[in-house]
Design a protein around this motif. Structure first.
Motif, short mmCIF file in Angstrom:
data_model
loop_
_atom_site.label_atom_id
_atom_site.label_comp_id
_atom_site.label_asym_id
_atom_site.label_seq_id
_atom_site.Cartn_x
_atom_site.Cartn_y
_atom_site.Cartn_z
N GLY A 9 -3.95 4.36 0.55
CA GLY A 9 -3.50 5.58 1.41
C GLY A 9 -4.77 6.07 2.31
O GLY A 9 -4.79 7.09 3.28
N ALA B 124 0.65 -1.23 -0.02
CA ALA B 124 -0.05 -0.04 -0.05
C ALA B 124 0.81 1.10 -0.07
O ALA B 124 0.58 2.19 -0.66
CB ALA B 124 -1.16 0.03 1.19
N GLY B 125 2.05 1.20 0.90
CA GLY B 125 2.94 2.51 0.62
C GLY B 125 3.52 2.83 -0.58
O GLY B 125 3.34 3.91 -1.03
N ASP C 57 -0.24 4.65 5.60
CA ASP C 57 0.39 4.45 4.06
C ASP C 57 0.55 5.83 3.61
O ASP C 57 1.36 6.29 2.91
CB ASP C 57 -0.46 3.47 3.38
CG ASP C 57 -0.37 1.98 4.03
OD1 ASP C 57 0.77 1.52 4.42
OD2 ASP C 57 -1.38 1.72 4.09
N PHE D 163 8.44 0.07 6.90
CA PHE D 163 7.37 -1.03 7.32
C PHE D 163 7.85 -2.25 8.05
O PHE D 163 7.85 -2.48 9.26
CB PHE D 163 6.29 -1.28 6.67
CG PHE D 163 4.97 -1.59 7.21
CD1 PHE D 163 3.68 -0.89 7.55
CD2 PHE D 163 4.95 -2.86 7.34
CE1 PHE D 163 2.60 -1.29 8.07
CE2 PHE D 163 3.82 -3.67 8.18
CZ PHE D 163 2.63 -2.73 8.52
N GLY E 187 8.77 2.98 1.73
CA GLY E 187 7.73 2.82 2.79
C GLY E 187 7.54 1.36 3.18
O GLY E 187 7.39 0.84 4.25
N GLU E 188 7.76 0.30 2.00
CA GLU E 188 7.74 -1.14 2.25
C GLU E 188 8.84 -1.32 3.35
O GLU E 188 8.88 -2.11 4.37
CB GLU E 188 7.84 -2.05 1.28
CG GLU E 188 6.54 -1.93 0.45
CD GLU E 188 6.71 -2.58 -0.60
OE1 GLU E 188 7.01 -4.01 -0.76
OE2 GLU E 188 6.57 -2.23 -2.05
#
Length: 428
Positions: A316, A283-284, A368, A389, A385-386
């Protein structure tokens, strides 16, 4: 394949009846716009017809969601705190999500993450004791093995690919990995997390990583830009906020592995495997690309319109556990606000949320979208972002493994509900 339009109710190849948006809204007792809110939250899946003018839904999935909504509205029998039928309930003392907020061992998680660094929050989650100034160090042998393994991967490998290989290499380098006592697991955790970070390839100068803080070690793996202290503080906040979030799909995978008494490296591998699914970890990346497109096109309306027209989730936005804005997003937006370089991406994110609010979907920004503002504004790749996370959540996965090691072994063994042909059947 037969795919229905908005005026029909045909079945696809799989035999499942497909229904249109209007019928789905009727079964759920909501407005059509809210049906797409369920899609955005991952509670429903939609399919576009080949012409691209309409969406269809699996009737059984819609009916199951409607039944679940009715059960939740009625509440558990006698007011007992029981799980809904068919849902797994796991006892935990780590994270509570309640009334739009979330807590680590009873302490407001946003306040904790806003005041303490990631390593300190991780120690709190693991032990219930705040270790001021905690630092994690990668053993040289483990780090060297992980770097060699990651370096052997194809250049196009993604961050989760690299982290999974790094975990496997670090496990082989640790002869004590099968010791599941709490001190040993904690020792593995404190060395594994910096090993994962140190094994990632650098995209920028590494001279900033001298103080041992994990966020400083991670930054040159995410961005080629020189980090200012405020941007680094936002990264550290993101890591701390993402440490745990109850039983997400990856965390449940971790607890299943720990129930079988897999060692801590193996349980982290299980978490990374689930995180790689497009409905959990991607999602990010999708939100990052959406914000870039909004900035390139000068507005959110045409971008959001294309997502909705194609029947796709607007990334997001929306979270099944929060009716309003995700508190993690709220905290990150507040910390991003003073950053001059974050202004354009932050504005784009707010435009997306405003367009969707006018659409009437009842969706609010989630973490996200906030992570995407950070990655876009700091010159990071879409998959950054992944990485953030996965690194952050490793601490939470270890915490859940520690809890599960104290439970009865192999308790995560649900019974299957067989729906195949009844025996005896002729031998094929």
């Amino acid at each position: 394949m037969s795919v229905m339009n908005d005026e029909s109710g045909e079945s696809g190849e799989s035999g499942g009846r497909r229904i249109d948006t209007r019928e789905a809204a009727r079964l759920l007792g909501v407005k059509p716009a809210t049906v797409y809110a369920y899609v955005s939250r991952g509670q429903l899946t939609s399919r576009r017809d080949p012409v691209g003018r309409s969406s269809s839904f699996d009737a059984r999935e819609v009916e199951a969601l409607a039944a679940r909504s009715r059960r939740e509205a009625a509440g558990p029998p006698g007011g007992a705190a029981s799980a809904s039928a068919g849902e797994l309930s796991v006892r935990t003392a780590l994270t509570l999500i309640e009334s739009g907020r979330y807590y680590f061992r009873g302490v407001d998680a946003v306040e904790l993450a806003s005041r303490y660094r990631y390593e300190e929050v991780a120690e709190w989650l693991w032990t219930g004791t705040l270790v001021s100034g905690a630092r994690f160090t990668a053993p040289p042998e483990s780090l060297a093995a992980a770097r060699r393994a990651v370096a052997a991967l194809p250049e196009h490998s993604g961050p989760i690919d690299r982290l999974r290989v790094a975990v496997a290499a670090a496990a082989v380098a640790d002869p004590l990995r099968f010791d599941l006592s709490k001190p040993s697991v904690l020792g593995s955790a404190r060395s594994l997390i910096p090993t994962l970070v140190g094994a990632l390839p650098e995209v920028g100068p590494a001279q900033w990583g001298g103080d041992g803080r994990l966020s400083r070690q991670l930054w040159p793996r995410l961005s080629a830009l020189d980090p200012d202290p405020d941007a680094l503080a936002v990264l550290d906040l993101a890591l701390a906020l993402l440490t745990d979030h109850d039983l997400a799909a990856s965390t449940l995978a971790v607890r299943v592995a720990a129930s079988a008494r897999a060692h801590p490296y193996a349980v982290v591998s299980a978490g990374l495997g689930a995180l790689e699914g497009p409905l959990h970890g991607a999602a990010g990346r999708l939100a990052h690309r959406m914000l870039v497109e909004v900035l390139e096109r000068g507005g959110a309306a045409p971008v959001v319109a294309e997502y909705l027209r194609a029947g796709r989730r607007v990334p997001g936005l929306g979270h099944r556990l929060y009716e309003a804005e995700d508190p993690r997003a709220t905290a990150l937006f507040a910390r991003l606000e003073p950053l001059a370089q974050a202004g354009p991406a932050l504005g784009a994110a707010r435009q997306v949320a405003a367009v969707m609010a006018r659409h009437g979907g009842g969706l609010y920004p989630n973490v996200d979208l906030a992570l995407a503002v950070l990655t876009v504004s700091c010159g990071m790749a879409p998959e950054a972002g992944e990485t953030v996370f996965a690194v952050a959540r490793t601490a939470g996965w270890i915490a859940h493994a520690l809890e599960e090691y104290e439970e009865r072994p192999l308790r995560m063994r649900p019974s299957g509900q067989y729906h195949g042909p009844r025996p005896p059947q002729p031998l094929p």
